[in-house]
Design a protein around this motif. Structure first.
Motif, PDB file in Angstrom:
ATOM      1  N   ALA A   5      52.489  18.890 128.009  1.00 22.65           N
ATOM      2  CA  ALA A   5      51.906  19.264 129.690  1.00 22.65           C
ATOM      3  C   ALA A   5      51.169  18.003 129.859  1.00 22.65           C
ATOM      4  CB  ALA A   5      50.812  20.761 129.194  1.00 22.65           C
ATOM      5  N   GLY A   6      51.880  17.956 131.277  1.00 23.43           N
ATOM      6  CA  GLY A   6      51.547  16.602 132.604  1.00 23.43           C
ATOM      7  C   GLY A   6      52.406  15.052 132.025  1.00 23.43           C
ATOM      8  N   ASP A   7      53.624  15.055 131.036  1.00 25.46           N
ATOM      9  CA  ASP A   7      54.788  14.236 130.869  1.00 25.46           C
ATOM     10  C   ASP A   7      55.171  14.370 132.208  1.00 25.46           C
ATOM     11  OD1 ASP A   7      54.343  13.785 128.429  1.00 25.46           O
ATOM     12  OD2 ASP A   7      55.816  14.935 127.218  1.00 25.46           O
ATOM     13  N   LEU A   8      55.940  12.547 132.889  1.00 23.20           N
ATOM     14  CA  LEU A   8      56.805  12.646 133.836  1.00 23.20           C
ATOM     15  C   LEU A   8      57.865  12.343 133.767  1.00 23.20           C
ATOM     16  CD1 LEU A   8      55.148  11.951 136.728  1.00 23.20           C
ATOM     17  CD2 LEU A   8      55.342   9.556 136.276  1.00 23.20           C
ATOM     18  N   LEU A   9      58.495  13.259 134.245  1.00 25.88           N
ATOM     19  CA  LEU A   9      59.833  12.777 133.723  1.00 25.88           C
ATOM     20  C   LEU A   9      61.106  13.047 135.258  1.00 25.88           C
ATOM     21  CD1 LEU A   9      60.459  16.971 132.220  1.00 25.88           C
ATOM     22  CD2 LEU A   9      59.800  14.809 131.090  1.00 25.88           C
ATOM     23  N   ARG A  10      62.208  12.164 134.519  1.00 29.12           N
ATOM     24  CA  ARG A  10      62.907  11.359 136.139  1.00 29.12           C
ATOM     25  C   ARG A  10      64.254  11.691 136.330  1.00 29.12           C
ATOM     26  NH1 ARG A  10      66.710   7.673 135.519  1.00 29.12           N
ATOM     27  NH2 ARG A  10      65.737   6.850 133.733  1.00 29.12           N
ATOM     28  N   TYR A  38      62.332  24.599 129.583  1.00 30.91           N
ATOM     29  CA  TYR A  38      61.849  24.603 130.653  1.00 30.91           C
ATOM     30  C   TYR A  38      62.552  24.918 131.976  1.00 30.91           C
ATOM     31  CZ  TYR A  38      57.024  22.752 133.284  1.00 30.91           C
ATOM     32  OH  TYR A  38      56.688  22.506 134.225  1.00 30.91           O
ATOM     33  N   SER A  39      61.792  25.946 133.135  1.00 32.03           N
ATOM     34  CA  SER A  39      62.378  26.154 134.558  1.00 32.03           C
ATOM     35  C   SER A  39      61.836  25.482 135.720  1.00 32.03           C
ATOM     36  CB  SER A  39      61.739  27.393 134.785  1.00 32.03           C
ATOM     37  OG  SER A  39      62.524  28.841 133.996  1.00 32.03           O
ATOM     38  N   ARG A  78      53.638   9.720 129.603  1.00 34.82           N
ATOM     39  CA  ARG A  78      53.382  10.756 129.109  1.00 34.82           C
ATOM     40  C   ARG A  78      51.736  10.763 129.056  1.00 34.82           C
ATOM     41  NH1 ARG A  78      55.813  12.476 123.945  1.00 34.82           N
ATOM     42  NH2 ARG A  78      55.753  14.242 125.100  1.00 34.82           N
ATOM     43  N   ARG A  79      50.996  11.597 129.047  1.00 36.38           N
ATOM     44  CA  ARG A  79      49.604  10.940 128.741  1.00 36.38           C
ATOM     45  C   ARG A  79      49.078  11.708 126.826  1.00 36.38           C
ATOM     46  NH1 ARG A  79      50.334   8.464 132.125  1.00 36.38           N
ATOM     47  NH2 ARG A  79      49.386   7.452 134.260  1.00 36.38           N
ATOM     48  N   ARG A  90      53.278  22.394 130.936  1.00 36.69           N
ATOM     49  CA  ARG A  90      52.866  23.075 130.086  1.00 36.69           C
ATOM     50  C   ARG A  90      53.424  22.376 128.641  1.00 36.69           C
ATOM     51  NH1 ARG A  90      56.733  25.510 128.389  1.00 36.69           N
ATOM     52  NH2 ARG A  90      58.850  27.370 129.358  1.00 36.69           N
ATOM     53  N   ALA A  91      53.334  22.245 127.384  1.00 34.15           N
ATOM     54  CA  ALA A  91      54.220  21.708 126.288  1.00 34.15           C
ATOM     55  C   ALA A  91      55.241  22.680 126.328  1.00 34.15           C
ATOM     56  CB  ALA A  91      53.172  21.949 125.224  1.00 34.15           C
TER      57      ALA A  91
END
Length: 659
Positions: free
Chosen positions: A334-339, A363-364, A384-385, A355-356
């Motif tokens: 949860a909180g991951d940044l995706l490109r 993941y929708s 990510r954090r 969410r994880a």
């Protein structure tokens, strides 16, 4: 030479969280930039006040802070740059300033800065004999190019003056072109890499010989376990990690990795842990490039991905509702940044997940109309954090919270400018055409010739006295002795005029040489303080940077302590590189998606990448004469038959301005 027991681990920081992550991971020093005069203007960067508190925290922990003021300085920015340095002195007290512009050394001293001056890699110090020239301008540390082999790094260190050191990149993004030798972004629209505003046109898709690919996009530099070989090099002060646009996750993991590799280089468990850290750092795939001279690697791999981040999966259209889903290749938090996708593709965007997602899970995702990516677009984890790192940063922030911000006092700095040059009498400016292969039957008067090792046997030595001899923009350590020999030969034949395309090439000439030395346009000279630095080194004139706006170009002769010249016509390169994709054939066209055409040609060890249109400032000739320019230069580069000439007036940034 200075014997150093351990090089610093020098970490990047583009925001406060990354600065704290660097300290938490054990970095010995952190380098960062302000919101102005930084060569990473697209990073968040720092206000003076917040950087002052962070630097005080670093000092409490026995760490150092270096501030990058590493841009080309325009003529009207000298007092502004001085005021910024004075604010740094008063509120930050950095241990070092990283400078590109040779005039910034004097500006910093006049503004009251007494710490170390580091010469940025953007200044392109690429040859050992130039170390003494850098020392003469007050630089105690030199950041050497990423393109060097370990043997060349050693040669640079061996040439260090007493009290002088070098700094070496060990990890991070690679530019296709040599630092300080790229005008690609600027030539296409005024956003200069020398000003920290590069839009990375080299990362785009290009079409070449019927095929498309990211033919100029490089992997990341990653020396990892090979960095051990640097430990035996004296006068090597720092292992530098690139990444001021990266987040704290990247900074923490790369610093932790190289600290292990430095402190426990022979411990198998430490090496394994370090490699695990680098695997998790979320950079691009890595390469050691030319570090091993016996096994150099081409950093351009167009067949693979060269986007940053860890591959997280691909998008698929959902069966219902018009949305998408991501099938995760790796566990996501949860909180991951995706490109999503690549920057030059439709639908590219950055998203943060809520969410994880386990490995193999779904993941929708939904996207706004007009921003929808293609089905099958790759997705990368870019930051990510993790809970453990989040806790570490919270503790560091608590330490920072008790440090007061230094009071900001009004700042007034008036930099003393050099006395302007005034000719004894006005004469018509000289016009010099510079050739790779001059036709001696047509060139009867004064002309210019590029000095080349590969064509040394064809140099017009019989007319040495009447030629302006142009040295190349980059001379590498492994070819310096040959260029020094050519210079000595030319001097013995009566050559009297040389154009040096890096200030550091002054070291190729005897201190008492009677030759007339001009700085060439590839020196990126753009203000009177930089010109004063050249004058102190014995230069007699300078061909200024063609990147400047028309207003800046016309203002500079009235402020300059030296006579000036300008490139008014001819081929100006987008960039100069030591490498090129094996898929590229020289002298054949390459086209970007926007229809921009370029081509590459090799001279000695360097590839010059040219656009298919020329610089053409002849319409401004009368203005330039009135402004006081004494030399007009035409760079004569033959256009290959296969490359179509584009009919347009190449004004560079004359009208558009330089940001």
């Amino acid at each position: 030479m200075i014997p150093l027991s351990k090089p610093e681990i020098l970490a990047p920081a583009g925001d406060p969280s990354s600065f704290l992550a660097a300290l938490a991971a054990g970095a010995d020093a952190v380098y960062c930039g302000l919101k102005h005069f930084s060569a990473r203007m697209l990073a968040r960067n720092f206000s003076v006040g917040e950087l002052g508190r962070l630097a005080d925290l670093a000092r409490q922990k026995g760490r150092r802070t270096y501030v990058a003021v590493n841009v080309l300085v325009k003529p009207d920015e000298i007092d502004k740059a001085g005021r910024m340095v004075k604010r740094l002195v008063d509120q930050v007290s950095p241990e070092g300033l990283i400078l590109q512009d040779p005039g910034m050394a004097a500006i910093a001293r006049q503004a009251g800065y007494t710490g170390e001056l580091h010469l940025s890699t953007l200044a392109n110090m690429s040859q050992p004999s130039g170390m003494a020239t850098a020392a003469a301008l007050g630089f105690t540390r030199v950041v050497v190019p990423r393109e060097l082999s370990v043997d060349e790094i050693r040669a640079m260190a061996d040439a260090a003056n007493p009290g002088q050191t070098i700094e070496v990149f060990v990890h991070g993004a690679l530019c296709h072109n040599v630092s300080g030798r790229c005008w690609w972004s600027s030539f296409f629209g005024g956003k200069s890499g020398l000003r920290g505003r590069c839009v990375q046109p080299c990362r785009r898709m290009y079409e070449h010989r019927g095929q498309q690919g990211r033919l100029f996009s490089c992997l990341d530099l990653s020396l990892d376990v090979l960095a051990k070989t640097l430990l035996s090099i004296p006068s090597l002060a720092a292992w530098k990690i690139e990444g001021r646009k990266k987040g704290p996750h990247y900074v923490f993991h790369t610093v932790a990795a190289y600290k292990l590799l430095r402190d426990e280089p022979d411990d198998p468990a430490s090496k394994k842990a370090a490699l695990d850290y680098l695997e998790q750092a979320l950079g691009r795939p890595g390469t050691n490039y030319g570090f091993l001279p016996q096994r150099p690697k081409n950093p351009v791999d167009h067949s693979g991905r060269t986007g940053s981040g860890l591959a997280a999966g691909k998008l698929s259209r959902s069966e219902q509702g018009g949305g998408f889903h991501l099938s995760a290749r790796i566990p996501l938090m949860a909180g991951d940044l995706l490109r999503v996708g690549f920057e030059d593709e439709a639908g590219h965007q950055i998203i943060r997940i809520s969410r994880a997602v386990p490995k193999g899970g779904r993941y929708s995702l939904r996207f706004e109309p007009g921003q929808r990516p293609e089905s099958g677009s790759p997705v990368f984890l870019i930051d990510r954090r993790a809970p453990a790192l989040a806790r570490i940063l919270e503790n560091m922030e608590a330490e920072l919270a008790v440090i007061p911000e230094r009071e900001a006092a009004p700042v007034e700095v008036n930099i003393k400018l050099p006395k302007p040059y005034r000719p004894a009498r006005r004469v018509a400016p000289a016009a010099v055409s510079v050739w790779r292969h001059p036709d001696l039957s047509k060139e009867k008067g004064v002309f210019g010739v590029w000095v080349s090792l590969s064509r040394a046997h064809n140099l017009p030595l019989g007319r040495a006295k009447s030629v302006w001899w142009w040295l190349p923009p980059v001379i590498w350590p492994n070819e310096e002795s040959e260029f020094a020999g050519l210079v000595e030969l030319l001097l013995s034949r009566g050559a009297g005029r040389f154009v040096l395309n890096a200030p550091w090439q002054r070291g190729l000439f005897p201190a008492d040489s009677k030759a007339v030395l001009w700085a060439g346009p590839f020196c990126n000279i753009a203000n009177p303080m930089a010109l004063a630095a050249l004058k102190s080194l014995g230069f007699s004139g300078a061909v200024i940077s063609p990147e400047l706006s028309g207003a800046d170009v016309l203002a500079l002769p009235g402020q300059s302590p030296l006579p000036l010249g300008l490139v008014v016509d001819g081929a100006w390169p987008l960039g100069i590189s030591r490498t090129i994709s094996p898929e590229i054939r020289t002298c054949m066209p390459l086209a970007s998606p926007k229809g921009e055409v370029c081509w590459a040609v090799r001279y000695d060890q360097n590839y010059f990448i040219y656009p298919n249109w020329r610089v053409d400032l002849f319409d401004h000739r009368d203005e330039l004469i009135r402004a006081g320019f004494e030399l007009f230069v035409s760079l004569r580069e033959p256009l290959p038959r296969e490359v179509p000439a584009r009919e347009r007036q190449g004004l560079f940034n004359w009208d558009a301005g330089l940001l």
